[in-house]
Design an enzyme around this catalytic site. Structure first.
Site, PDB file in Angstrom:
ATOM      1  N   ASP A 161      65.033  44.953  25.272  1.00 35.44           N
ATOM      2  CA  ASP A 161      65.413  43.581  24.932  1.00 35.44           C
ATOM      3  C   ASP A 161      64.531  43.039  23.806  1.00 35.44           C
ATOM      4  O   ASP A 161      63.305  43.228  23.835  1.00 35.44           O
ATOM      5  CB  ASP A 161      65.231  42.714  26.193  1.00 35.44           C
ATOM      6  N   GLU A 187      67.474  46.723  21.214  1.00 30.45           N
ATOM      7  CA  GLU A 187      68.258  45.549  20.827  1.00 30.45           C
ATOM      8  C   GLU A 187      67.420  44.848  19.762  1.00 30.45           C
ATOM      9  O   GLU A 187      66.459  44.159  20.068  1.00 30.45           O
ATOM     10  CB  GLU A 187      68.482  44.606  22.010  1.00 30.45           C
TER      11      GLU A 187
HETATM   12  C1  NOJ Z   1      68.719  39.270  24.545  1.00 27.49           C
HETATM   13  C2  NOJ Z   1      69.566  39.326  25.775  1.00 27.49           C
HETATM   14  O1  NOJ Z   1      70.678  40.139  25.516  1.00 27.49           O
HETATM   15  C3  NOJ Z   1      69.938  37.903  26.103  1.00 27.49           C
HETATM   16  O2  NOJ Z   1      70.922  37.829  27.091  1.00 27.49           O
HETATM   17  C4  NOJ Z   1      68.677  37.175  26.510  1.00 27.49           C
HETATM   18  O3  NOJ Z   1      68.995  35.824  26.738  1.00 27.49           O
HETATM   19  C5  NOJ Z   1      67.628  37.254  25.412  1.00 27.49           C
HETATM   20  N1  NOJ Z   1      67.494  38.586  24.877  1.00 27.49           N
HETATM   21  C6  NOJ Z   1      66.284  36.845  25.933  1.00 27.49           C
HETATM   22  O4  NOJ Z   1      65.773  37.833  26.792  1.00 27.49           O
END
Ligand code: NOJ
Length: 528
Positions: free
Chosen positions: A208, A275
Site C-alpha cells: 500500500d 501500489e
Molecule cells: C491505498 C488504498 O488502496 C486505499 O484504499 C487506502 O485508503 C489508502 N491507500 C490509504 O491506506
C-alpha cells in the site's frame, strides 16, 4: 502447486478480494460484513472463473476507520473477519485449488490505535516513542499553524494538533498517522511483519502507498502550481501537482531492496506488487528493478480515455518502461479506489460493452492482469445514498468517495442481500441496489451471453493461447481501431462509432456479437 519455468506471478491473473464486500460467513450466518470464512466458502467461484491468484485487502486488527487500511496489529486478524486459524484454512484451501494468495501490507501509516501510536500519545514531545512518527512543532507565533502546507489525500490539512501543542503528519485520515521510515525501528518492525506472513505461507504482498514511505527530510512546503494553490490536494488518479516532497523519495528504494532479500530467502516464488501512484511510467519502473519489487500496478492503463490512439500509446509506453527495468508489465482497469470501469466508460449497455472490450484487450497483453471483484459480473458504480456512505474521504470532504465501487457482491436470489450472507436477511454494510437480481453469480452462470460467461471464456482462452507465449507485442492504432499483435494473435478493439473491418482469420473470442463479420463499435476480438 504446479511449477513452471517462469514464476507464477509473471503472467498471472490476480483477482482482488475486498474483504468486507466479497462474502459474509461470520458469525454464522453473517453480520453483513464479508470475512475470511466467507472468502474460503467462495473460492470455487474463483477457480471456475479461471484466475491464478487472489489478493485480499487488509483483514488485520483495525478500528476500520479506513476499512482496514488503518492497522492496529499487523500480525493478527480482526475479529470482524475471523481468526488466524481462519486465515490458515483459507490459505490451505486456496492452495489446494491451485490459487495463490497475496496479502496487503500497509507500511506508510498505522492506525491511531496501534500500540506505537498510543505510546507516542502518552509520551512527551521529543521522546523515542514519538520518533516513530512524524511529530513536529507548528508554525506561527504560538505554533498554531501546521508545520507545512501539505494536504491529506482524503481532504483537509495533512496535520493534526494534539492538546500538548505538537502536530503529527497523516497523508490520509487523521486516524492514520504516517510512520517515520528514517527511524530504523520502523524498518525492523516491518521485516518482522513480512516474515510472519511468509512463515504462514502467503505467496506475496500488495504494498500500500509504496511510493510514500519516505518524505523529503526537511518536510518543506510543497510548491503548488498557481491554480491549485490553497485548494484540495490531488486525487488518487489525476495528479496535477508536480512538486511532491511527500512522494517518490529516492530512499524508499532501499526498503524494497531489503524486502527483496527477505522474499528471496523463502522457498517458492514469493513476490510483491507496489501500489505506487507515480508521476510517470519511468518512475514506476524504478520500483521493479531486479533487486526491488516484482511488479507495480500500472495505473496508466486505468486512466486512459476511450481512444484507440491513447490505448496504443499506453501499451507501448508501459511495455518500454518496464522492459528498461527488466520486468513484466501489469494491467488493471478497476479497484476499490476508483469508479468501476463500465461506469467510467459511460455506463449502461455501451459502458458495459466498452468495459468488456477493454478487458479483452487487456487480457491479451504480456505480463499480469489484476481484476477487481464484481467486474466479472459487469457491476457498475452504485449511487450510495449519503446516509449510507462510509468512506473517510466523504467525512473529510463531503464528496461521494469510494463506497460506490465497494458494494457487497450479489451471489444469488432476486433481492438484497443477494446471497451475500446473513440467512436471516441481515443487510450488507453498504446497501445493495434493487435490480441486481439478473447480475448475481447464480443468474449469470446460467446464461452463456452473460458477462460472467464472457470472463470465464476469456480467461480460459488466455491460458490456452498466451500462457508461456513470446511477449513481443506491437500496438498501434488504425483510425479508431486499436490493433495489438502478439503470439500470432491479432487483437482488435473498435473505439470509434462506425463498424470496422475484421482482420482475416479465426475469431477466438469477441467481447460482444460480431454480426455480418464486421467489428462493431465498442467491441474487441482476438483473431488467429
Ligand atoms: C491505498 C488504498 O488502496 C486505499 O484504499 C487506502 O485508503 C489508502 N491507500 C490509504 O491506506
Amino acid at each position: 502447486m504446479t511449477t513452471s519455468p517462469t514464476p507464477w506471478w509473471y503472467d498471472a491473473v490476480v483477482y482482488q478480494v475486498y474483504v468486507r464486500s466479497f462474502a459474509d460467513g461470520l458469525p454464522s450466518p453473517g453480520d453483513g460484513i464479508g470475512d475470511l470464512p466467507g472468502i474460503t466458502s467462495r473460492l470455487p467461484h474463483l477457480r471456475e472463473l479461471g484466475v491464478d491468484a487472489l489478493w485480499i485487502t487488509p483483514f488485520y486488527t483495525s478500528p476500520q476507520k479506513d476499512h482496514g487500511y488503518d492497522v492496529a496489529d499487523y500480525s493478527d486478524v480482526d475479529p470482524l473477519f475471523g481468526q488466524l486459524a481462519d486465515f490458515d484454512t483459507l490459505l490451505v484451501t486456496a492452495h489446494s485449488l491451485d490459487l495463490r494468495v497475496i496479502v496487503d501490507l500497509v507500511p506508510n501509516h498505522t492506525s491511531d490505535q496501534h500500540a506505537w501510536f498510543r505510546a507516542a500519545l502518552a509520551a512527551a514531545p521529543g521522546s523515542p516513542e514519538r520518533a516513530r512518527y512524524l511529530f513536529r512543532e507548528g508554525r506561527g507565533a504560538d505554533g498554531s499553524e501546521p508545520p507545512n502546507n501539505w494536504m491529506s489525500i482524503f481532504g483537509g490539512p495533512a496535520w493534526t494538533r494534539l492538546p500538548d501543542g505538537s502536530w503529527y503528519l497523516h497523508l490520509f485520515d487523521s486516524t492514520q498517522p504516517d510512520l517515520d521510515w528514517r527511524n530504523p525501528e520502523v524498518g525492523d518492525m516491518f521485516e518482522g511483519v513480512l516474515r510472519s506472513w511468509l512463515d504462514r505461507g502467503v505467496d506475496g504482498f500488495r504494498v500500500d502507498v509504496a511510493h510514500g514511505l519516505y518524505k523529503e527530510e526537511s518536510l518543506r512546503d510543497q510548491v503548488l502550481p498557481e491554480k491549485s494553490a490553497g485548494k484540495q490536494a490531488e486525487s488518487m488518479v489525476e495528479r496535477v501537482v508536480r512538486d511532491e516532497p511527500m512522494w517518490e523519495q529516492p530512499e524508499v528504494h532501499d526498503v524494497y531492496r531489503r524486502w527483496r532479500r527477505v522474499l528471496d530467502s523463502y522457498d517458492g516464488d514469493r513476490m510483491a506488487v507496489a501500489e505506487a501512484w507515480t508521476q510517470t511510467a519511468e518512475s514506476m519502473a524504478e520500483f521493479i528493478r531486479p533487486d526491488e519489487l516484482h511488479q507495480a500496478f500500472n495505473f496508466g492503463w486505468l486512466s486512459t480515455p476511450w481512444s484507440a490512439a491513447d490505448f496504443a500509446e499506453v501499451i507501448t509506453g508501459s511495455i518500454a518502461a518496464v522492459s528498461a527495468a527488466a520486468a513484466a508489465p501489469t494491467w488493471v482497469l478497476s479497484n476499490h479506489d476508483v469508479v468501476r470501469h463500465p461506469t467510467r466508460y459511460g455506463g449502461g449497455p455501451s459502458g458495459l460493452a466498452r468495459a468488456r472490450a477493454a478487458t479483452l484487450a487487456m487480457l491479451a497483453l504480456p505480463g499480469s492482469a489484476y481484476l477487481y471483484q464484481g467486474e466479472e459480473l459487469g457491476l457498475e458504480q452504485v449511487e450510495v445514498p449519503p446516509e449510507a456512505r462510509q468512506d473517510p474521504s466523504w467525512f473529510r470532504t463531503g464528496e461521494p468517495g469510494r463506497d460506490g465501487c465497494r458494494v457487497p457482491l450479489p451471489w444469488s436470489g432476486t433481492a438484497p442481500p443477494y446471497g451475500f450472507g446473513g440467512a436471516d436477511g441481515t443487510q450488507p454494510w453498504i446497501p445493495q441496489p434493487e435490480g441486481w437480481g439478473d447480475l448475481t453469480v447464480e443468474a449469470q452462470a446460467a446464461d452463456p451471453d452473460s458477462t460472467l460467461a464472457f470472463y470465464r471464456r476469456a480467461l480460459a482462452t488466455r491460458r490456452e493461447v498466451f500462457r508461456g507465449a513470446d511477449d513481443t507485442t506491437v500496438a498501434e492504432s488504425d483510425g479508431d481501431v486499436l490493433v495489438v499483435r502478439r503470439a500470432g494473435i491479432t487483437v482488435v478493439l473498435n473505439a470509434g462509432t462506425y463498424p470496422a473491418a475484421l482482420p482475416e482469420g479465426e475469431v477466438l473470442i469477441s467481447s460482444g456479437p460480431l454480426p455480418g463479420d464486421v467489428l462493431p463499435p465498442d467491441t474487441a476480438a482476438w483473431i488467429r
